[in-house]
Motif scaffolding. Structure first.
Motif, PDB file in Angstrom:
ATOM      1  N   VAL A  92       0.846  -1.195   0.000  1.00  0.00           N
ATOM      2  CA  VAL A  92       0.000   0.000   0.000  1.00  0.00           C
ATOM      3  C   VAL A  92       0.881   1.245   0.000  1.00  0.00           C
ATOM      4  N   THR A  93       1.906   1.263   0.835  1.00  0.00           N
ATOM      5  CA  THR A  93       2.829   2.399   0.891  1.00  0.00           C
ATOM      6  C   THR A  93       3.509   2.606  -0.456  1.00  0.00           C
ATOM      7  N   GLN A  94       3.932   1.525  -1.079  1.00  0.00           N
ATOM      8  CA  GLN A  94       4.614   1.637  -2.372  1.00  0.00           C
ATOM      9  C   GLN A  94       3.648   2.089  -3.470  1.00  0.00           C
ATOM     10  N   LEU A  95       2.408   1.643  -3.419  1.00  0.00           N
ATOM     11  CA  LEU A  95       1.399   2.094  -4.379  1.00  0.00           C
ATOM     12  C   LEU A  95       1.184   3.600  -4.250  1.00  0.00           C
ATOM     13  N   VAL A  96       1.130   4.093  -3.026  1.00  0.00           N
ATOM     14  CA  VAL A  96       0.976   5.535  -2.806  1.00  0.00           C
ATOM     15  C   VAL A  96       2.165   6.275  -3.398  1.00  0.00           C
ATOM     16  N   ARG A  97       3.359   5.779  -3.146  1.00  0.00           N
ATOM     17  CA  ARG A  97       4.567   6.423  -3.699  1.00  0.00           C
ATOM     18  C   ARG A  97       4.508   6.429  -5.234  1.00  0.00           C
ATOM     19  N   ALA A  98       4.175   5.305  -5.831  1.00  0.00           N
ATOM     20  CA  ALA A  98       4.094   5.222  -7.297  1.00  0.00           C
ATOM     21  C   ALA A  98       3.036   6.182  -7.831  1.00  0.00           C
ATOM     22  N   SER A  99       1.895   6.261  -7.145  1.00  0.00           N
ATOM     23  CA  SER A  99       0.803   7.141  -7.578  1.00  0.00           C
ATOM     24  C   SER A  99       1.199   8.603  -7.568  1.00  0.00           C
ATOM     25  N   ASN A 100       2.118   8.938  -6.667  1.00  0.00           N
ATOM     26  CA  ASN A 100       2.588  10.315  -6.544  1.00  0.00           C
ATOM     27  C   ASN A 100       3.848  10.580  -7.361  1.00  0.00           C
ATOM     28  N   GLY A 101       4.207   9.633  -8.235  1.00  0.00           N
ATOM     29  CA  GLY A 101       5.364   9.804  -9.114  1.00  0.00           C
ATOM     30  C   GLY A 101       6.695   9.700  -8.394  1.00  0.00           C
ATOM     31  N   GLU A 102       6.704   9.069  -7.233  1.00  0.00           N
ATOM     32  CA  GLU A 102       7.932   8.919  -6.448  1.00  0.00           C
ATOM     33  C   GLU A 102       8.563   7.557  -6.717  1.00  0.00           C
ATOM     34  N   GLU A 103       9.822   7.434  -6.337  1.00  0.00           N
ATOM     35  CA  GLU A 103      10.493   6.128  -6.391  1.00  0.00           C
ATOM     36  C   GLU A 103       9.699   5.158  -5.529  1.00  0.00           C
ATOM     37  N   HIS A 104       9.579   3.916  -5.977  1.00  0.00           N
ATOM     38  CA  HIS A 104       8.818   2.917  -5.246  1.00  0.00           C
ATOM     39  C   HIS A 104       9.442   1.550  -5.452  1.00  0.00           C
ATOM     40  N   ALA A 105       8.991   0.611  -4.652  1.00  0.00           N
ATOM     41  CA  ALA A 105       9.548  -0.734  -4.711  1.00  0.00           C
ATOM     42  C   ALA A 105       8.511  -1.781  -5.127  1.00  0.00           C
ATOM     43  N   LEU A 106       7.473  -1.365  -5.851  1.00  0.00           N
ATOM     44  CA  LEU A 106       6.548  -2.364  -6.387  1.00  0.00           C
ATOM     45  C   LEU A 106       7.289  -3.181  -7.432  1.00  0.00           C
ATOM     46  N   GLY A 107       6.946  -4.435  -7.546  1.00  0.00           N
ATOM     47  CA  GLY A 107       7.554  -5.280  -8.563  1.00  0.00           C
ATOM     48  C   GLY A 107       7.141  -4.852  -9.964  1.00  0.00           C
ATOM     49  N   GLU A 108       7.794  -5.433 -10.954  1.00  0.00           N
ATOM     50  CA  GLU A 108       7.519  -5.070 -12.349  1.00  0.00           C
ATOM     51  C   GLU A 108       6.064  -5.324 -12.740  1.00  0.00           C
ATOM     52  N   LEU A 109       5.550  -6.507 -12.409  1.00  0.00           N
ATOM     53  CA  LEU A 109       4.165  -6.819 -12.777  1.00  0.00           C
ATOM     54  C   LEU A 109       3.184  -5.942 -12.001  1.00  0.00           C
TER      55      LEU A 109
END
Length: 186
Positions: A92-109
């Motif tokens: 959830v934290t990584q999704l928020v980061r990705a949504s805000n255009g920040e570096e994140h650690a979600l996997g490729e898929l």
């Protein structure tokens, strides 16, 4: 405060009472149109129990829709439901980061799936590049499932906002733990 009353089983005809087997505020509000709720639940049940898209990926897509649209009800409910299907607090934290255009650690898929859900939500369609990458990874049938999921929950947030459905107290803590943006991003 909701624009419609929250109905209970006792407010419904005997034949409609099963519609509130899960008496969440969304269903209690939609019960003002029992036949509408019945049909709404058919697609919702297929998404939850029949859709062959990996359940964790499905929940990440739904969370993406909820976050982008700053929908407290959808977001809080699907943080909880996501946990039931393998979504972690870090996801959830990584999704928020990705949504805000920040570096994140979600996997490729996971990044591809949330990008696809983000595009469907914000742009009303998926880019050819995202479609192609997801079709390669998921296959056409599961990709169509993803489009159905993101589109259905884009409709759900509009129902929630229009009817002004309240978040139940049991879900409010998720909004404190994972705050939404002040205004929608899409």
């Amino acid at each position: 405060m909701a624009l419609v009353p929250y109905l209970s089983e006792s407010d419904l005809a005997e034949t409609d009472r099963e519609l509130l087997g899960r008496p969440i505020n969304l269903f209690r509000g939609l019960a003002n149109s029992p036949d509408g709720l019945r049909h709404f639940q058919v697609l919702g049940q297929w998404i939850r129990h029949g859709c062959e898209l990996d359940p964790r990926l499905r929940e990440l897509a739904i969370l993406q829709v909820g976050y982008l649209t700053a929908s407290p009800y959808e977001w809080s409910h699907h943080v909880k439901i996501g946990h039931d299907f393998g979504v972690t607090d870090d996801d959830v934290t990584q999704l928020v980061r990705a949504s805000n255009g920040e570096e994140h650690a979600l996997g490729e898929l996971e990044t591809l799936v949330t990008t696809g859900a983000r595009e469907v939500t914000a742009d009303r369609s998926m880019s050819p590049a995202t479609w192609s990458a997801l079709e390669t990874r998921l296959g056409r049938a599961r990709l169509v499932d993803l489009v159905i999921v993101a589109s259905f929950y884009s409709a759900v947030i509009r129902i929630l906002a229009t009817l002004q459905i309240d978040v139940e107290p049991d879900y409010a803590g998720y909004l404190e733990q994972f705050p939404l943006p002040e205004k929608p991003l899409a």
